[in-house]
Design a protein around this motif. Structure first.
Motif, PDB file in Angstrom:
ATOM      1  N   ASN A 165       0.825  -1.216   0.000  1.00 18.23           N
ATOM      2  CA  ASN A 165       0.000   0.000   0.000  1.00 18.23           C
ATOM      3  C   ASN A 165       0.853   1.258   0.000  1.00 18.23           C
ATOM      4  N   TYR A 166       1.852   1.303   0.881  1.00 15.29           N
ATOM      5  CA  TYR A 166       2.629   2.545   1.002  1.00 15.29           C
ATOM      6  C   TYR A 166       3.472   2.796  -0.240  1.00 15.29           C
ATOM      7  N   GLN A 167       4.197   1.787  -0.698  1.00 20.22           N
ATOM      8  CA  GLN A 167       5.064   2.049  -1.843  1.00 20.22           C
ATOM      9  C   GLN A 167       4.254   2.341  -3.109  1.00 20.22           C
ATOM     10  N   THR A 168       3.104   1.687  -3.281  1.00 22.05           N
ATOM     11  CA  THR A 168       2.258   2.010  -4.430  1.00 22.05           C
ATOM     12  C   THR A 168       1.722   3.438  -4.331  1.00 22.05           C
ATOM     13  N   LEU A 169       1.353   3.843  -3.132  1.00 21.12           N
ATOM     14  CA  LEU A 169       0.868   5.207  -2.912  1.00 21.12           C
ATOM     15  C   LEU A 169       1.924   6.235  -3.313  1.00 21.12           C
ATOM     16  N   ILE A 170       3.172   6.039  -2.871  1.00 21.22           N
ATOM     17  CA  ILE A 170       4.227   7.020  -3.143  1.00 21.22           C
ATOM     18  C   ILE A 170       4.673   6.954  -4.600  1.00 21.22           C
ATOM     19  N   ALA A 171       4.756   5.755  -5.164  1.00 21.37           N
ATOM     20  CA  ALA A 171       5.111   5.648  -6.586  1.00 21.37           C
ATOM     21  C   ALA A 171       4.081   6.368  -7.452  1.00 21.37           C
ATOM     22  N   THR A 172       2.821   6.283  -7.064  1.00 20.41           N
ATOM     23  CA  THR A 172       1.747   6.961  -7.803  1.00 20.41           C
ATOM     24  C   THR A 172       1.910   8.471  -7.721  1.00 20.41           C
ATOM     25  N   LYS A 173       2.167   8.979  -6.523  1.00 17.65           N
ATOM     26  CA  LYS A 173       2.373  10.424  -6.349  1.00 17.65           C
ATOM     27  C   LYS A 173       3.559  10.899  -7.187  1.00 17.65           C
ATOM     28  N   ALA A 174       4.635  10.118  -7.175  1.00 14.78           N
ATOM     29  CA  ALA A 174       5.823  10.500  -7.938  1.00 14.78           C
ATOM     30  C   ALA A 174       5.538  10.511  -9.439  1.00 14.78           C
ATOM     31  N   ALA A 182       9.384   6.344  -4.786  1.00 15.75           N
ATOM     32  CA  ALA A 182       9.443   7.569  -5.582  1.00 15.75           C
ATOM     33  C   ALA A 182      10.372   7.397  -6.771  1.00 15.75           C
ATOM     34  N   LEU A 183      11.485   6.694  -6.571  1.00 15.62           N
ATOM     35  CA  LEU A 183      12.427   6.475  -7.663  1.00 15.62           C
ATOM     36  C   LEU A 183      11.840   5.558  -8.729  1.00 15.62           C
ATOM     37  N   ILE A 184      10.989   4.625  -8.337  1.00 13.55           N
ATOM     38  CA  ILE A 184      10.284   3.797  -9.316  1.00 13.55           C
ATOM     39  C   ILE A 184       9.245   4.626 -10.060  1.00 13.55           C
ATOM     40  N   GLY A 185       8.522   5.454  -9.305  1.00 10.74           N
ATOM     41  CA  GLY A 185       7.370   6.157  -9.859  1.00 10.74           C
ATOM     42  C   GLY A 185       7.677   7.363 -10.712  1.00 10.74           C
ATOM     43  N   ALA A 187      10.719   9.937  -9.691  1.00  8.53           N
ATOM     44  CA  ALA A 187      11.877  10.728  -9.273  1.00  8.53           C
ATOM     45  C   ALA A 187      13.138  10.189  -9.946  1.00  8.53           C
ATOM     46  N   ASP A 188      14.017  11.101 -10.359  1.00  2.00           N
ATOM     47  CA  ASP A 188      15.273  10.688 -10.987  1.00  2.00           C
ATOM     48  C   ASP A 188      16.314  10.298  -9.951  1.00  2.00           C
ATOM     49  N   PHE A 189      16.336  11.055  -8.850  1.00  2.00           N
ATOM     50  CA  PHE A 189      17.324  10.829  -7.806  1.00  2.00           C
ATOM     51  C   PHE A 189      16.678  11.091  -6.453  1.00  2.00           C
ATOM     52  N   SER A 190      17.413  10.719  -5.396  1.00  2.00           N
ATOM     53  CA  SER A 190      16.970  10.992  -4.037  1.00  2.00           C
ATOM     54  C   SER A 190      18.122  11.590  -3.250  1.00  2.00           C
ATOM     55  N   SER A 191      17.792  12.391  -2.243  1.00  5.57           N
ATOM     56  CA  SER A 191      18.814  12.899  -1.328  1.00  5.57           C
ATOM     57  C   SER A 191      19.190  11.859  -0.281  1.00  5.57           C
ATOM     58  N   ASN A 192      18.382  10.786  -0.161  1.00  6.68           N
ATOM     59  CA  ASN A 192      18.606   9.727   0.820  1.00  6.68           C
ATOM     60  C   ASN A 192      19.826   8.907   0.381  1.00  6.68           C
ATOM     61  N   VAL A 193      20.915   9.062   1.114  1.00 10.51           N
ATOM     62  CA  VAL A 193      22.191   8.494   0.681  1.00 10.51           C
ATOM     63  C   VAL A 193      22.159   6.970   0.688  1.00 10.51           C
ATOM     64  N   GLY A 194      21.644   6.393   1.776  1.00  8.12           N
ATOM     65  CA  GLY A 194      21.682   4.942   1.903  1.00  8.12           C
ATOM     66  C   GLY A 194      20.929   4.223   0.814  1.00  8.12           C
ATOM     67  N   ILE A 195      19.663   4.551   0.621  1.00 11.22           N
ATOM     68  CA  ILE A 195      18.859   3.829  -0.368  1.00 11.22           C
ATOM     69  C   ILE A 195      19.344   4.131  -1.781  1.00 11.22           C
ATOM     70  N   VAL A 209      11.321  17.637  -4.459  1.00  6.34           N
ATOM     71  CA  VAL A 209      10.011  17.376  -3.862  1.00  6.34           C
ATOM     72  C   VAL A 209      10.206  16.510  -2.622  1.00  6.34           C
ATOM     73  N   GLY A 210       9.746  17.005  -1.478  1.00  9.17           N
ATOM     74  CA  GLY A 210       9.980  16.303  -0.231  1.00  9.17           C
ATOM     75  C   GLY A 210       8.719  15.893   0.489  1.00  9.17           C
ATOM     76  N   THR A 211       8.266  16.772   1.394  1.00  7.36           N
ATOM     77  CA  THR A 211       7.187  16.437   2.322  1.00  7.36           C
ATOM     78  C   THR A 211       5.951  15.913   1.617  1.00  7.36           C
ATOM     79  N   ARG A 212       5.475  16.615   0.627  1.00  8.28           N
ATOM     80  CA  ARG A 212       4.187  16.283   0.021  1.00  8.28           C
ATOM     81  C   ARG A 212       4.257  15.026  -0.838  1.00  8.28           C
ATOM     82  N   LEU A 213       5.478  14.613  -1.191  1.00  8.50           N
ATOM     83  CA  LEU A 213       5.648  13.356  -1.912  1.00  8.50           C
ATOM     84  C   LEU A 213       5.723  12.181  -0.945  1.00  8.50           C
ATOM     85  N   VAL A 214       6.642  12.240   0.018  1.00 10.48           N
ATOM     86  CA  VAL A 214       6.880  11.076   0.871  1.00 10.48           C
ATOM     87  C   VAL A 214       5.724  10.807   1.833  1.00 10.48           C
TER      88      VAL A 214
END
Length: 532
Positions: A149-158, A190-193, A195-203, A347-352
């Motif tokens: 549910n969560y990852q589909t929700l965020i991929a859709t927003k992205a 978000a990267l699937i949906g 976003a080209d890149f993320s600021s999140n270093v680990g993932i 894009v941060g808060t409103r995406l994640v």
């Protein structure tokens, strides 16, 4: 929470209590090994209030499979359940049930069919079909819903942000504002949906992508507090990162000092043989400031400098910004497309957090049990027809019209195999009067959507690379009718039942209703006078 506690909380006990109490009841009745089939699907697109999605992007399956492979009832988990007591103070879970969990409490007996991550998906279509022993299939529910549910929700927003931004660069940076460590899953989705890149270093490193970022206002503030200037701060940053220099220009005065100081530093970099990347705008009227920034950068000889926009962006605010740019540019004789083409979005808060609709209506429903060697359809009745699942074993097909656009998803019985060379009747899942007939030649292609991904605990498909999932999304979005992709009031994409599946559902509903006790009318309230 130490590592051992974290493993306990995030392993197979990452479930709801009622999954375990149901499993024990099945065990008491001897039903725990009964083959069962559950479908995962969502009931409606995200509705953000001012606008609504017309499609979703599926994500989360690979991480779910990883979790399933590692999760089982070991001594620590069984000790936790052994310590639970009911209201009378007696053990809630019996020793015999816990012993059974110790022997069979993993997901090694489950099989699964699923839609590939990155595919565009729609309501009521089974996206994952789980088959296996009733008790362990039931225990899976909570973790499955949480992951998908969560990852589909965020991929859709992205994906919507990507479409709204006309395919320009999008960077996800929601880790600071999201919900705990769930932001890592959010960044992946978000990267699937879109976003080209993320600021999140680990993932980013896990997925094989370079993390991206600029700098914060605090860098400029620190220089000011030490008696230096904004220009000093920009020079120090450019000195450290001469080939990756993006400067945040709105700490003091965007047009009065920020952009002029950035241009001065860019000129110094250019003289040293470096090419500056651009500037970031994080406050104010972003449309107006983008126009002014473009003029100033052009005049200084930096026509290719990127203008990064941030500050509570989502698909609607980006659409509004681009609309305003087009209007203002038109009035001033400026090429709006050239300006829009140099924008990028952080894009941060409103995406994640999927602001506007923070949960997907995904459910996991029992649709069949195996009895006497046959699958027996199962379903629930509801006063809301949309809450009735599609019963029985089934397959899902995507139908493409003569333009190559997806025109409908068809849920059919497992034994059916529709083709573009035959006539197909499409039935509305709930409305008897709504149906459509496709004749030979109406379709270009028919595609099966569910793949075998797990067979009795053994993975059948290797995890997809991030670019594979993105390619699926791009291809599917391209094959959507433009009306379905609309930001406002999207056209309804048709999810239909085959004639055979429709008849099966109606027979089951009729049989279930026939078995209900007859409802007698309530007697009138004696205090209420009745008319003659």
């Amino acid at each position: 929470m130490n590592r051992e506690q974290q493993q306990l909380a995030e392993g197979i006990l990452f479930t709801d209590e009622y999954q375990l109490t149901m499993a024990q009841m099945y065990f008491r009745l001897g039903l725990q090994e009964t083959p069962a089939q559950f479908d995962y699907f969502f009931r409606s697109y995200p509705d953000y209030g001012a606008h609504k999605a017309g499609f979703c992007v599926f994500a989360g399956l690979d991480w779910l499979l990883d979790w399933m492979a590692e999760s089982r009832f070991g001594p620590a988990e069984l000790d936790c359940l052994r310590s639970q007591t009911g209201r009378a103070g007696t053990p809630l879970f019996g020793a015999d049930f816990l012993a059974w969990l110790g022997r069979h409490g993993s997901f090694e007996a489950l099989s699964m069919r699923g839609v590939a991550e990155g595919r565009v998906v729609h309501p009521h279509v089974p996206l994952v079909v789980v088959t296996g022993p009733l008790a362990v299939a039931q225990i899976l529910e909570t973790a499955l819903l949480n992951q998908l549910n969560y990852q589909t929700l965020i991929a859709t927003k992205a994906a919507r942000i990507r479409e709204s931004g006309r395919g320009q660069l999008v960077i996800e940076f929601g880790a600071r504002r999201g919900h705990g460590k769930g932001v890592t899953a959010g960044a992946r989705a978000a990267l699937i949906g879109g976003a080209d890149f993320s600021s999140n270093v680990g993932i980013s490193h896990v997925l094989g992508l370079p993390p991206k970022g600029t700098h914060a206002h605090s860098m400029v503030q620190a220089f000011l507090a030490l008696g230096m200037s904004e220009l000093d701060a920009f020079r120090a940053f450019a000195e450290t990162y001469p080939d990756d220099c993006v400067l945040l220009v709105d700490t003091i005065d965007t047009l009065g000092s920020g952009i002029p100081n950035a241009i001065r530093v860019f000129e110094e970099l250019r003289r040293r043989g470096h090419r500056p990347v651009g500037i970031r705008l994080d406050s104010g009227d972003l449309a107006h400031l983008s126009l002014q920034a473009a003029k100033m950068l052009d005049a200084a000889g930096f026509p290719d400098a990127t203008i990064f926009l941030s500050n509570e962006l989502d698909e609607l605010s980006i659409w509004q910004i681009l609309t305003q740019i087009a209007e203002e540019a038109g009035r001033n004789g400026v090429d709006a497309d050239r300006i829009i083409g140099r924008l990028a979005y952080g894009v941060g808060t409103r995406l994640v957090t999927s602001a506007g609709d923070a949960a997907l209506s995904g459910v996991y429903k029992l649709v069949a049990l195996r009895r006497e060697g046959k699958w027996v359809p199962a379903m629930k009745l509801s006063e809301s027809p949309s809450k009735m699942p599609i019963p029985g074993d089934k397959r899902v097909w995507r139908l493409y019209d003569r333009r190559g656009k997806a025109t409908a998803d068809l849920v059919a019985a497992r034994e059916e195999e529709p083709s573009a060379q035959q006539e197909i009747v499409l039935r509305h899942p709930n409305e008897a009067s709504l149906h459509r007939r496709l004749r030979r030649g109406d379709l270009q292609a028919v595609e099966a959507l569910l793949d075998e991904v797990l067979c009795e605990g053994r993975r059948l498909l290797a995890p997809a690379e991030i670019e594979q999932m993105r390619a699926r999304r791009r291809a599917d979005v391209e094959r959507l009718d433009p009306g379905v992709k609309r930001l406002m009031n999207p056209h309804i994409y048709h999810v239909s039942l085959s004639e055979k599946m429709w008849q099966r559902k109606q027979r089951l509903i009729a049989a279930m209703r026939a078995g209900l006790p007859r409802r007698e009318p309530l007697p009138p309230d004696p205090a209420t006078p009745t008319s003659a």
